[in-house]
Design a protein around this motif. Sequence first.
Motif, PDB file in Angstrom:
ATOM      1  N   THR A  80     -18.658  -9.179  -0.984  1.00 32.68           N
ATOM      2  CA  THR A  80     -18.668  -9.449  -2.361  1.00 32.68           C
ATOM      3  C   THR A  80     -17.933 -11.261  -3.143  1.00 32.68           C
ATOM      4  N   CYS A  81     -18.637 -11.006  -3.435  1.00 38.39           N
ATOM      5  CA  CYS A  81     -18.119 -12.649  -4.269  1.00 38.39           C
ATOM      6  C   CYS A  81     -16.913 -13.369  -3.473  1.00 38.39           C
ATOM      7  N   GLU A  82     -16.139 -12.882  -4.142  1.00 36.56           N
ATOM      8  CA  GLU A  82     -14.487 -13.563  -3.971  1.00 36.56           C
ATOM      9  C   GLU A  82     -14.953 -13.025  -2.274  1.00 36.56           C
ATOM     10  N   GLU A  83     -15.331 -12.449  -1.993  1.00 36.34           N
ATOM     11  CA  GLU A  83     -14.620 -12.997  -0.229  1.00 36.34           C
ATOM     12  C   GLU A  83     -16.229 -14.588   0.710  1.00 36.34           C
ATOM     13  N   CYS A  84     -17.581 -14.147   0.047  1.00 34.99           N
ATOM     14  CA  CYS A  84     -18.206 -15.323   0.124  1.00 34.99           C
ATOM     15  C   CYS A  84     -17.567 -15.942  -0.159  1.00 34.99           C
ATOM     16  N   PHE A  85     -16.783 -16.755  -1.305  1.00 37.33           N
ATOM     17  CA  PHE A  85     -15.801 -18.235  -1.270  1.00 37.33           C
ATOM     18  C   PHE A  85     -14.927 -18.268  -0.753  1.00 37.33           C
ATOM     19  N   GLU A  86     -14.515 -17.247  -0.078  1.00 36.46           N
ATOM     20  CA  GLU A  86     -13.268 -17.041   0.373  1.00 36.46           C
ATOM     21  C   GLU A  86     -13.756 -18.226   1.650  1.00 36.46           C
ATOM     22  N   VAL A  87     -14.910 -17.943   2.608  1.00 39.55           N
ATOM     23  CA  VAL A  87     -15.009 -18.371   3.683  1.00 39.55           C
ATOM     24  C   VAL A  87     -16.371 -18.744   3.710  1.00 39.55           C
ATOM     25  N   LEU A  88     -17.236 -19.596   2.884  1.00 40.11           N
ATOM     26  CA  LEU A  88     -17.694 -20.470   2.709  1.00 40.11           C
ATOM     27  C   LEU A  88     -18.204 -21.855   2.992  1.00 40.11           C
TER      28      LEU A  88
ATOM     29  N   LEU B  38     -19.787 -24.449  10.127  1.00 36.89           N
ATOM     30  CA  LEU B  38     -21.116 -23.684  11.378  1.00 36.89           C
ATOM     31  C   LEU B  38     -22.080 -23.905  11.084  1.00 36.89           C
ATOM     32  N   ALA B  39     -23.059 -23.689   9.734  1.00 42.56           N
ATOM     33  CA  ALA B  39     -23.925 -24.063  10.090  1.00 42.56           C
ATOM     34  C   ALA B  39     -24.783 -25.246  10.574  1.00 42.56           C
ATOM     35  N   ILE B  40     -23.802 -26.015   9.830  1.00 48.95           N
ATOM     36  CA  ILE B  40     -23.860 -27.739   9.625  1.00 48.95           C
ATOM     37  C   ILE B  40     -24.021 -27.974  11.006  1.00 48.95           C
ATOM     38  N   ALA B  41     -23.237 -27.214  12.226  1.00 42.06           N
ATOM     39  CA  ALA B  41     -22.405 -27.507  13.341  1.00 42.06           C
ATOM     40  C   ALA B  41     -24.027 -26.797  14.073  1.00 42.06           C
ATOM     41  N   ALA B  42     -24.528 -26.377  13.329  1.00 40.01           N
ATOM     42  CA  ALA B  42     -25.613 -25.416  14.669  1.00 40.01           C
ATOM     43  C   ALA B  42     -25.348 -24.195  15.058  1.00 40.01           C
ATOM     44  N   GLU B  43     -24.109 -23.967  14.621  1.00 41.90           N
ATOM     45  CA  GLU B  43     -22.985 -22.861  15.177  1.00 41.90           C
ATOM     46  C   GLU B  43     -23.661 -21.405  14.790  1.00 41.90           C
ATOM     47  N   PRO B  44     -23.472 -20.415  14.918  1.00 38.69           N
ATOM     48  CA  PRO B  44     -24.509 -19.264  15.256  1.00 38.69           C
ATOM     49  C   PRO B  44     -23.472 -18.696  14.285  1.00 38.69           C
ATOM     50  N   ALA B  45     -23.712 -18.897  12.488  1.00 37.56           N
ATOM     51  CA  ALA B  45     -22.797 -19.148  11.557  1.00 37.56           C
ATOM     52  C   ALA B  45     -22.394 -16.821  10.984  1.00 37.56           C
ATOM     53  N   ASP B  46     -24.309 -17.171  11.291  1.00 34.15           N
ATOM     54  CA  ASP B  46     -23.694 -15.091  10.958  1.00 34.15           C
ATOM     55  C   ASP B  46     -23.440 -14.337  11.538  1.00 34.15           C
ATOM     56  N   GLU B  47     -23.366 -14.487  13.096  1.00 36.53           N
ATOM     57  CA  GLU B  47     -22.770 -14.378  13.814  1.00 36.53           C
ATOM     58  C   GLU B  47     -21.356 -13.647  13.121  1.00 36.53           C
ATOM     59  N   ARG B  48     -21.293 -14.971  13.368  1.00 37.79           N
ATOM     60  CA  ARG B  48     -19.320 -15.280  13.038  1.00 37.79           C
ATOM     61  C   ARG B  48     -18.618 -14.539  11.819  1.00 37.79           C
ATOM     62  N   VAL B  49     -19.753 -14.393  10.948  1.00 34.98           N
ATOM     63  CA  VAL B  49     -19.378 -14.345   9.448  1.00 34.98           C
ATOM     64  C   VAL B  49     -20.541 -12.964   8.581  1.00 34.98           C
TER      65      VAL B  49
ATOM     66  N   SER C 298     -14.383 -10.487  10.020  1.00 35.40           N
ATOM     67  CA  SER C 298     -15.180 -11.940   9.879  1.00 35.40           C
ATOM     68  C   SER C 298     -14.203 -12.716  11.216  1.00 35.40           C
ATOM     69  N   GLU C 299     -14.910 -13.156  11.830  1.00 35.45           N
ATOM     70  CA  GLU C 299     -15.070 -13.910  13.392  1.00 35.45           C
ATOM     71  C   GLU C 299     -14.114 -15.226  12.830  1.00 35.45           C
ATOM     72  N   ILE C 300     -14.543 -15.884  11.687  1.00 34.76           N
ATOM     73  CA  ILE C 300     -13.203 -16.818  11.686  1.00 34.76           C
ATOM     74  C   ILE C 300     -11.738 -16.704  11.104  1.00 34.76           C
ATOM     75  N   SER C 301     -11.307 -17.320  11.665  1.00 33.60           N
ATOM     76  CA  SER C 301     -10.090 -16.399  11.825  1.00 33.60           C
ATOM     77  C   SER C 301      -9.259 -18.043  11.590  1.00 33.60           C
ATOM     78  N   ALA C 302      -7.369 -18.080  10.864  1.00 34.87           N
ATOM     79  CA  ALA C 302      -7.299 -18.784  10.745  1.00 34.87           C
ATOM     80  C   ALA C 302      -6.315 -20.004  12.203  1.00 34.87           C
ATOM     81  N   GLN C 303      -6.340 -21.331  12.184  1.00 31.89           N
ATOM     82  CA  GLN C 303      -6.155 -21.763  13.275  1.00 31.89           C
ATOM     83  C   GLN C 303      -5.060 -23.458  12.597  1.00 31.89           C
ATOM     84  N   LEU C 304      -4.525 -23.834  13.234  1.00 32.44           N
ATOM     85  CA  LEU C 304      -3.992 -25.512  12.858  1.00 32.44           C
ATOM     86  C   LEU C 304      -5.086 -26.383  12.701  1.00 32.44           C
TER      87      LEU C 304
END
Lengths: 217, 85
Positions: free
Chosen positions: B27-35, B41-52, A5-11
């Motif tokens: 997995t469900c656990e990974e999904c919850f971690e990054v939800l 990102l999605a609300i900010a119209a950033e490319p959420a699917d590319e990032r995650v 994932s490109e989501i990474s820890a940040q300040l």
Amino acid sequence: MPMPSEISAQLPDEESALWLMRLGAAGAERQAALAELHGLLLRASRFELGRRRATLPHLRPGDLDDLAQQSADDALVAILAKLGDFRGESRFTTWAYKFALLEASVKVRRRAWQGREIPLEREAWATLAGAARTERGAEDGELFAAIREEIESSLGPRQREVLVAVALNDVPIDVLAERLQTNRGALYKNLHDARRKLRAALAARGFDLELDRKEER
Amino acid sequence: MSEPTAPGRGGDELLARLLGPGTPELTCEECFEVLDAYVELAIAAEPADERVPGMRAHLEGCPACTEEYHSLRALLAPEEGGGPR
């Protein structure tokens, strides 16, 4: 293996850092932060219960508020246990809200199914038979018949139980997890494996599943 | 007497629930971690699917995680109605 994932820890942003500081403080400052956080979690829990109100027609307003309070209480406990996991990838309040929404949604699903039996497999077969008749005719009839055969012959007992309950009988995965004394993640793994096997079995029988899905969109 | 189908559920939705996304997914656990980060990102119209990678596929396959995704998005951005972009 986890997917990259490109989501990474940040300040953390300023407001999030303040939350962490107050929650890590002692005495009155921490108590005030806890009370404020609980208020936010209660708001999120009530929001979720409001969205799901229609699935709980028998509940009285007092019962709903009890559920909201329980959800907020449980979310606060979970958050404090995982505070060290917050890496600043979102605002702290967004991170906290997801715990309240999870607690409230799981409680709603379980309460909605309280006292209900998990539907039997024959109800699932009726759903499949109904879909076969109402779709595009003989071609879909063959596909849905093959799906039933492969569910019965290719899947392990737990894979079959989970796929039938979740995909065909609309049993929420949290409700099934509670009845089977396991958790959502473990059951989703069963569901994922069942789907993979079912896809492979249908492909081996000559069904072009991607084409079928595209045509139906 | 005809056998019942689930209310409002067509064959395409049924196939999707039976067969899942068919692509690599969290997995469900990974999904919850990054939800939380994914929704922001999605609300900010950033490319959420590319990032995650794998998040969208999981949301397509897991009804419970999908509900929680929609709830968090609706809570944070009520004006957009909580729908996926």
